[in-house]
Scaffold this active site. Structure first.
Site, PDB file in Angstrom:
ATOM      1  N   ARG A 137       2.340 -10.419  10.540  1.00 25.90           N
ATOM      2  CA  ARG A 137       3.660  -9.782  10.738  1.00 25.90           C
ATOM      3  C   ARG A 137       4.769 -10.732  10.288  1.00 25.90           C
ATOM      4  O   ARG A 137       5.912 -10.309  10.076  1.00 25.90           O
ATOM      5  CB  ARG A 137       3.904  -9.444  12.217  1.00 25.90           C
ATOM      6  CG  ARG A 137       2.967  -8.447  12.885  1.00 25.90           C
ATOM      7  CD  ARG A 137       2.733  -7.207  12.078  1.00 25.90           C
ATOM      8  NE  ARG A 137       1.539  -7.342  11.254  1.00 25.90           N
ATOM      9  CZ  ARG A 137       1.232  -6.547  10.232  1.00 25.90           C
ATOM     10  NH1 ARG A 137       2.057  -5.583   9.880  1.00 25.90           N
ATOM     11  NH2 ARG A 137       0.128  -6.723   9.531  1.00 25.90           N
ATOM     12  N   LYS A 197       0.809  -1.216   0.000  1.00 26.12           N
ATOM     13  CA  LYS A 197       0.000   0.000   0.000  1.00 26.12           C
ATOM     14  C   LYS A 197       0.845   1.271   0.000  1.00 26.12           C
ATOM     15  O   LYS A 197       0.494   2.253  -0.655  1.00 26.12           O
ATOM     16  CB  LYS A 197      -0.972   0.008   1.180  1.00 26.12           C
ATOM     17  CG  LYS A 197      -0.330   0.127   2.552  1.00 26.12           C
ATOM     18  CD  LYS A 197      -1.381   0.148   3.637  1.00 26.12           C
ATOM     19  CE  LYS A 197      -0.752   0.252   5.015  1.00 26.12           C
ATOM     20  NZ  LYS A 197       0.014   1.494   5.219  1.00 26.12           N
ATOM     21  N   THR A 198       1.973   1.263   0.733  1.00 25.75           N
ATOM     22  CA  THR A 198       2.823   2.454   0.756  1.00 25.75           C
ATOM     23  C   THR A 198       3.392   2.716  -0.637  1.00 25.75           C
ATOM     24  O   THR A 198       3.492   3.867  -1.074  1.00 25.75           O
ATOM     25  CB  THR A 198       3.970   2.286   1.778  1.00 25.75           C
ATOM     26  OG1 THR A 198       3.414   1.997   3.060  1.00 25.75           O
ATOM     27  CG2 THR A 198       4.797   3.558   1.867  1.00 25.75           C
ATOM     28  N   ASP A 216      -3.695   7.520   4.511  1.00 28.92           N
ATOM     29  CA  ASP A 216      -3.247   6.146   4.769  1.00 28.92           C
ATOM     30  C   ASP A 216      -3.903   5.627   6.050  1.00 28.92           C
ATOM     31  O   ASP A 216      -4.339   6.405   6.907  1.00 28.92           O
ATOM     32  CB  ASP A 216      -1.718   6.147   4.910  1.00 28.92           C
ATOM     33  CG  ASP A 216      -1.138   4.745   4.912  1.00 28.92           C
ATOM     34  OD1 ASP A 216      -1.845   3.797   4.505  1.00 28.92           O
ATOM     35  OD2 ASP A 216       0.025   4.585   5.330  1.00 28.92           O
ATOM     36  N   GLU A 217      -3.970   4.307   6.196  1.00 25.20           N
ATOM     37  CA  GLU A 217      -4.514   3.648   7.397  1.00 25.20           C
ATOM     38  C   GLU A 217      -5.890   4.215   7.766  1.00 25.20           C
ATOM     39  O   GLU A 217      -6.174   4.541   8.926  1.00 25.20           O
ATOM     40  CB  GLU A 217      -3.544   3.818   8.581  1.00 25.20           C
ATOM     41  CG  GLU A 217      -2.138   3.294   8.343  1.00 25.20           C
ATOM     42  CD  GLU A 217      -2.044   1.769   8.308  1.00 25.20           C
ATOM     43  OE1 GLU A 217      -3.101   1.111   8.370  1.00 25.20           O
ATOM     44  OE2 GLU A 217      -0.926   1.245   8.206  1.00 25.20           O
ATOM     45  N   GLN A 277      -7.521  -4.939   9.625  1.00 28.02           N
ATOM     46  CA  GLN A 277      -6.447  -4.543  10.532  1.00 28.02           C
ATOM     47  C   GLN A 277      -6.861  -3.388  11.443  1.00 28.02           C
ATOM     48  O   GLN A 277      -6.018  -2.655  11.961  1.00 28.02           O
ATOM     49  CB  GLN A 277      -5.198  -4.164   9.737  1.00 28.02           C
ATOM     50  CG  GLN A 277      -4.610  -5.330   8.950  1.00 28.02           C
ATOM     51  CD  GLN A 277      -3.286  -4.984   8.295  1.00 28.02           C
ATOM     52  OE1 GLN A 277      -2.263  -4.785   8.959  1.00 28.02           O
ATOM     53  NE2 GLN A 277      -3.286  -4.906   6.971  1.00 28.02           N
TER      54      GLN A 277
END
Length: 658
Positions: A606, A35-36, A226-227, A257
Site C-alpha cells: 500500500r 491492472k485497472t 477483476d480481482e 493478494q
C-alpha cells in the site's frame, strides 16, 4: 474511433493483454502494475479495433467504487459511444434476477428486496424465536455465517444435511438445518433475497433454464472479471457458465493478494482457470508503478516464502527510495508515541499531507491506544470502520419505509416501521399478527388487512391499524408520481416521523442532519443515474465496506489490513508486527499462515514512498499483558534495506550493533 490513444504508454506485457482478441485470457497482475488501466484499455480496444458492440461486453468487479472508476475510464477512452455494462457480481446478478426470478419460486416478483447483513441477522433471530431456540443454544451470527458459506458453495436448504452432515456435530447440524429451511422460507414469503442468494439463485437459474443461460451467453460474448483471486465458488461457477460457449473470458487477479478466504474467497480459482480453459493465454504484468524499489523488494522478499502461488518477478519502475523504518517499542504506548512523533514530523516539517498517511493493523482493537495518543498529539484522524451511514437508526427507519412501499411483502421493513413513530401499536398486537401470519403462511401486510376487515383484534388496535393501512396506501399511490427524494419527504411529514424527531431537541440534531444528507444523496442519485426507487434501494443494498471509504481531507487514516486492500498512501505505518497478531494466533492454530503472509504483503504494497514497521516487547491487550515475539515476517525483510533507530535491535537480525 482511433486506437492510438488506447495503446499509448502501455508497457510490453500490458500491450499483449490489451490487444488479445478471442479466447480465454488470464492476467496475473502484480501489486501496483496498472491492472485497472489494462482492463479498461482492453474493453476500449475491443470496441475500437475489433468492432465489438458495447452490449456484448460485461465487466465484473467487487465494489461499486471500482466499477464506477472502470466505467469512467472506459467512457473517457471511447468518447461518445455507449459504454458497456460494468457492475459488481452482486449488482450483475440482481439485474438478471429482476428479469427472471419469477421462474424460481411463485412468491418471487421482480420487486424483490435485498436483505443486508443486519436485516439477515434480525430475520435469523426471528426464526430462532419461532423454533424456540435462544442465543444460548446457538449464536445468530454463527447461523448467518453457516448459511452464507453454504450458499457460497451452492448448497441450498434442501441439500444442507447431505452436504454438511459429516462435518459437524449432528445436534449442531440439525439446528442449522432447521434454521436454514425456516429462514429461506421466510425470505421467499417476504419476496426477499440476501447477498449470497443473488449469486446462488442466478447460478440455479442458469442451471435450470438453458434458454436463459444461452440468451446471456449470446448477449455477453466478452466477459472481463477483476480481482479474480477474491471469487468464491458460486461466483466462479457463474463466470464459468456464462463463458463456456464462446470462451472469451478475461480474468485479472493476483494470488499474492488473496486475503478473503474467511468470507469464502478461494485463490486456487486462478490455478483452476487454466484447467477449465486449456487454451488460456497467460500474461504477467510485472512492472510496479506504485512503490519505490526498496518497498517492492521488501514485499517480494516476504511473499516468496509462500508455496501456493504463481511466481512473478515484479520490478519497480520508480527509484530505489528510502530504507524501511523498523522500530522496536517497549510497549504499545511507546509504539503509538513513536508513530505520532513521526506523523507530526512528516506533516509539519516535510509537508506530507495527513491524508497521504495511514496506520494499518491486523485487528481493530489496536486502534484504541493509537487514537488516545493521536488525540493527545492533536493529530486529526479518521478510523475507517464503525457505523456506516446506511446503518444509522434514522436512516434505517426511512429506508424501511421506502422498502415496504416498494415491496409490501417485506415483513422485516414493516415490523420496523409499524410503530415508528409511536402510534400505539403494542408488542402484544404485533405478536398476535405475526403468529397469525405464520399460521396462514401469508405476509404480515396481508394479515393486517385481513384482521382489520374481520375485526379480530380489539377496537383500539383495529382503529390504529386501520389508520396505518390508510396512510401506507396513500403513500403507495405517490410512488408513480413523485421522485424518490420527494417520496421520502412525504414519508417524513405524513407519518409524523420528522415532528417526533424535532421534538427531541438538541439530542436529535445529528440525526436530523443525517436525514438531510440522505435526502440530498437520494436526489443526487436520481439526477445522476436517472433511476427510480427500485434502482436506489438496490444501490444502497449493494454498497460494500470498501465503497464506504472516502478520502477525508487533512486526516490521518487508521484501518485494518483487510480494509486497506485496493488503496494506496505515500506513507504506511504497519503496526503490531508480532507473532499472534500478524500472523494472527488463529492462523497458527489453523495452518493458514500463507494467507497472513499475503495480508502482510498487501500492507507493505500500500506504501508508495515510505514504510514504517513497528512491534513491541510487551503489549496490554484483551485485559492481559502479552509478550509476543516479533513477527516471523519481519525476519523475511531484507536486512540491508532496513533503517533501525535503536542500534540494539539489530542484534535481532544476527547483526552486530553499530
Amino acid at each position: 474511433m482511433s486506437v492510438e490513444p488506447i495503446l499509448e504508454n502501455l508497457n510490453p506485457s500490458q500491450l499483449v493483454a490489451v490487444t488479445h482478441f478471442e479466447g480465454p485470457l488470464l492476467i496475473l497482475a502484480g501489486a501496483g502494475s496498472g491492472k485497472t488501466r489494462v482492463i479498461t484499455h482492453r474493453i476500449a480496444y475491443l470496441m475500437a479495433h475489433y468492432g465489438i458492440h458495447a452490449s456484448h461486453i460485461l465487466g465484473v468487479t467487487f465494489t461499486n467504487k471500482a466499477a464506477e472508476e472502470m466505467r469512467t475510464r472506459v467512457e473517457r477512452l471511447v468518447g461518445n459511444q455507449q459504454a458497456p455494462l460494468i457492475r459488481t457480481f452482486h449488482s450483475t446478478c440482481a439485474l438478471l434476477l429482476r428479469e427472471h426470478i419469477v421462474h424460481l419460486a411463485p412468491t418471487y416478483t421482480s420487486d424483490f428486496t435485498i436483505r443486508d447483513e443486519a436485516e439477515q441477522r434480525a430475520l435469523i433471530t426471528e426464526c430462532m424465536k419461532e423454533l424456540h431456540l435462544s442465543p444460548e443454544d446457538i449464536n445468530p451470527s454463527l447461523v448467518a455465517v453457516m448459511i452464507d458459506r453454504a450458499k457460497d458453495e451452492l448448497i441450498g436448504p434442501e441439500d444442507f444435511v447431505s452436504r454438511r452432515g459429516g462435518s459437524y456435530d449432528p445436534t449442531f447440524i440439525e439446528m442449522i438445518d432447521r434454521l436454514y429451511k425456516r429462514y429461506q422460507r421466510r425470505l421467499e414469503l417476504s419476496n426477499a433475497v440476501d447477498f449470497a442468494d443473488l449469486i446462488r439463485l442466478t447460478v440455479r437459474l442458469f442451471q435450470e433454464r438453458l434458454d436463459i443461460l444461452n440468451h446471456y451467453r449470446d448477449r455477453f460474448k466478452f466477459l472481463l472479471i477483476d480481482e479474480f483471486q477474491d471469487t468464491n465458488y458460486a461466483q466462479y461457477i457463474f463466470a464459468r457458465l456464462l463463458a463456456e460457449k464462446y470462451e472469451n473470458i478475461c480474468v485479472v487477479g493476483d494470488d499474492d493478494q488473496a486475503i478473503f478466504s474467511w468470507r469464502g474467497a478461494d485463490p486456487t480459482h486462478i490455478f483452476k482457470f487454466e484447467k477449465d480453459f486449456p487454451k488460456c493465454k497467460v500474461v504477467v504484468l510485472n512492472q510496479n508503478y506504485r512503490s519505490t524499489g526498496r518497498i517492492l523488494k521488501a514485499a517480494s522478499s516476504v511473499i516468496r516464502n509462500n508455496s501456493l502461488r504463481k511466481p512473478k518477478d515484479v520490478e519497480a519502475v520508480r527509484e530505489t527510495g528510502e530504507r524501511i523504518y523498523l522500530y522496536a517499542a517497549r510497549d504499545e504506548m511507546e509504539e503509538a508515541d513513536y508513530i505520532a512523533r513521526e506523523v507530526t514530523r512528516l506533516w509539519k516539517l516535510e509537508n506530507v499531507p495527513l491524508d497521504e498517511m495511514a496506520i494499518l493493523y491486523r485487528v481493530n482493537t489496536l486502534s484504541r491506544v493509537l487514537e488516545e495518543v493521536l488525540i493527545r498529539w492533536q493529530i486529526p484522524y479518521d478510523v475507517v470502520r464503525g457505523l456506516k451511514f446506511y446503518e444509522r437508526l434514522e436512516i434505517k427507519d426511512l429506508i424501511a419505509y421506502l422498502q415496504f412501499l416498494h415491496n409490501p411483502s417485506d415483513d422485516l421493513s414493516l415490523l420496523r416501521i409499524l410503530n415508528k413513530p409511536r402510534r400505539g401499536i403494542g408488542d402484544k398486537t404485533v405478536s398476535t399478527l405475526q403468529a397469525q401470519a405464520h399460521r396462514l403462511s401469508t405476509s404480515l401486510w396481508e394479515t393486517i388487512q385481513q384482521m382489520v376487515q374481520t375485526s379480530t383484534l380489539g377496537s383500539a388496535a383495529t382503529n390504529r391499524l386501520k389508520q396505518f393501512i390508510e396512510l401506507m396506501n396513500e403513500l403507495k399511490l405517490k410512488i408513480a408520481t413523485l421522485k424518490p427524494h420527494e417520496l421520502a419527504g412525504e414519508i417524513l411529514n405524513k407519518t409524523g416521523y420528522l415532528v417526533e424527531l424535532q421534538n427531541q431537541g438538541l439530542e436529535a440534531e445529528e440525526r436530523l442532519g443525517n436525514i438531510k444528507e440522505f435526502l440530498g444523496h437520494l436526489e443526487d442519485f436520481s439526477a445522476r443515474n436517472g433511476g427510480g426507487l427500485r434502482e436506489f434501494l438496490e444501490h444502497i443494498a449493494l454498497v460494500s465496506e470498501a465503497d464506504n471509504y472516502e478520502e477525508i481531507e487533512a486526516r490521518l487514516s487508521l484501518m485494518t489490513l483487510h480494509s486497506a486492500k485496493g488503496l494506496e498512501f505515500g506513507v504506511i505505518f504497519l503496526v503490531g508486527m508480532e507473532e499472534n497478531l500478524l500472523p494472527h494466533s488463529r492462523s497458527v492454530r489453523e495452518g493458514t499462515i500463507e494467507e497472513e503472509r499475503r495480508l502482510c504483503y498487501v500492507g507493505i504494497t500500500r506504501a508508495k514512498e515510505k514504510l514504517y514497521v513497528t512491534f513491541t516487547n510487551q503489549r496490554s491487550l484483551y485485559g492481559s499483558i502479552l509478550f509476543n515475539s516479533p513477527s516471523r515476517f519481519i525476519w523475511e525483510l531484507p536486512r540491508e534495506d532496513l533503517e533501525v533507530p535503536q542500534p540494539w535491535a539489530l542484534s535481532r537480525f544476527g547483526a552486530e550493533s553499530e
